[in-house]
Enzyme design. Structure first.
Site, PDB file in Angstrom:
ATOM      1  N   ALA A 141       0.870  -1.178   0.000  1.00  0.00           N
ATOM      2  CA  ALA A 141       0.000   0.000   0.000  1.00  0.00           C
ATOM      3  C   ALA A 141       0.908   1.230   0.000  1.00  0.00           C
ATOM      4  CB  ALA A 141      -0.911  -0.014   1.231  1.00  0.00           C
ATOM      5  N   TYR A 179       8.123   9.797   6.039  1.00  0.00           N
ATOM      6  CA  TYR A 179       7.024   9.044   5.415  1.00  0.00           C
ATOM      7  C   TYR A 179       7.294   8.813   3.917  1.00  0.00           C
ATOM      8  CZ  TYR A 179       2.267   7.777   4.075  1.00  0.00           C
ATOM      9  OH  TYR A 179       1.161   7.127   3.564  1.00  0.00           O
TER      10      TYR A 179
END
Ligand code: UDP
Length: 210
Positions: free
Chosen positions: A15, A46
């Site tokens: 994902a 991130y």
């Protein structure tokens, strides 16, 4: 996780995220675009982690012949989001439903493209059933500025709350819109739930919770 998938002869789905494109200089973003990521900014842990996860997934695919898939997921929303997770959909809905000003970061001219959760899940399932190992964008190409989005929330919730302008977070992408040609042609997938309908369902959910 990929070692586990190898042990069990399973497929692996990563994902991933549209954040791989960083603050993109191309709009819409195609999978072939390598992105514009600040490697040392506040979002970089991130962004770069997801980019590294993509690199690792491709290495396992190439080296170990593992069946892998990479979904680049664009902004997704729907019922069961957390009201206080800081993202713009729950943030605006929380404000609108509790009579607080809607906090718009920067001038609100930055764009996003919001995909309803059931469409996204459908795309993930189709990707899992395909043979594609390279990244595939999954998102709704209906692009909207954050300012327009705030107005949409005001209208759909029947509120007339003021907008509170707050500083733009560092490295906040100025534009984001998926090019979903690959998902359309390869998976026969495209979103079915428009922003208006998806937001109505999401608002109903949050109203039922409060
Ligand atoms: N945003 C905003 N007010 C909020 C939360 C977010 O104006 O209360 C803006 C944010 O700066 C960004 C956009 O809305 O430009 C989407 O933010 P979100 O965190 O939902 O997703 P992402 O930035 O990861 O796409």
């Amino acid at each position: 996780w990929m070692d586990l998938a190898r042990e069990h002869g399973a497929s692996f789905l990563l994902a991933s995220t549209s954040e791989c494109y960083g603050d993109p200089k191309e709009n819409p973003q195609q999978e072939s675009y390598w992105g514009n990521v600040n490697p040392v900014g506040p979002r970089s842990v991130y962004d770069e982690a997801k980019r590294f996860a993509e690199a690792l997934t491709m290495a396992y695919h190439r080296h170990h012949k593992l069946k892998t898939h990479i979904a680049r997921i664009f902004n997704t929303y729907g019922p069961r989001m957390k009201l206080n997770d800081g993202r713009v959909v729950p943030s605006f809905l929380d404000s609108a439903l509790h009579g607080k000003p809607l906090s718009v970061y920067g001038d609100g001219k930055q764009t996003r493209s919001f995909c309803y959760v059931s469409d996204l899940v459908d795309g993930l399932c189709k990707l899992m059933q395909s043979e594609e190992a390279y990244p595939v964008n999954l998102g709704n190409p209906e692009e909207i500025t954050i300012l327009e989005f705030a107005e949409r929330i005001q209208r759909l919730t029947g509120t007339d709350l003021p907008l509170a302008y707050e500083p733009m977070p560092e490295d906040d992408p100025k534009q984001r819109k998926p090019d979903i040609t690959k998902a359309r042609t390869l998976l026969g997938w495209e979103p079915r739930v428009g922003l208006e309908e998806g937001l109505q369902r999401t608002i109903e959910y949050f109203q039922s919770m409060s």
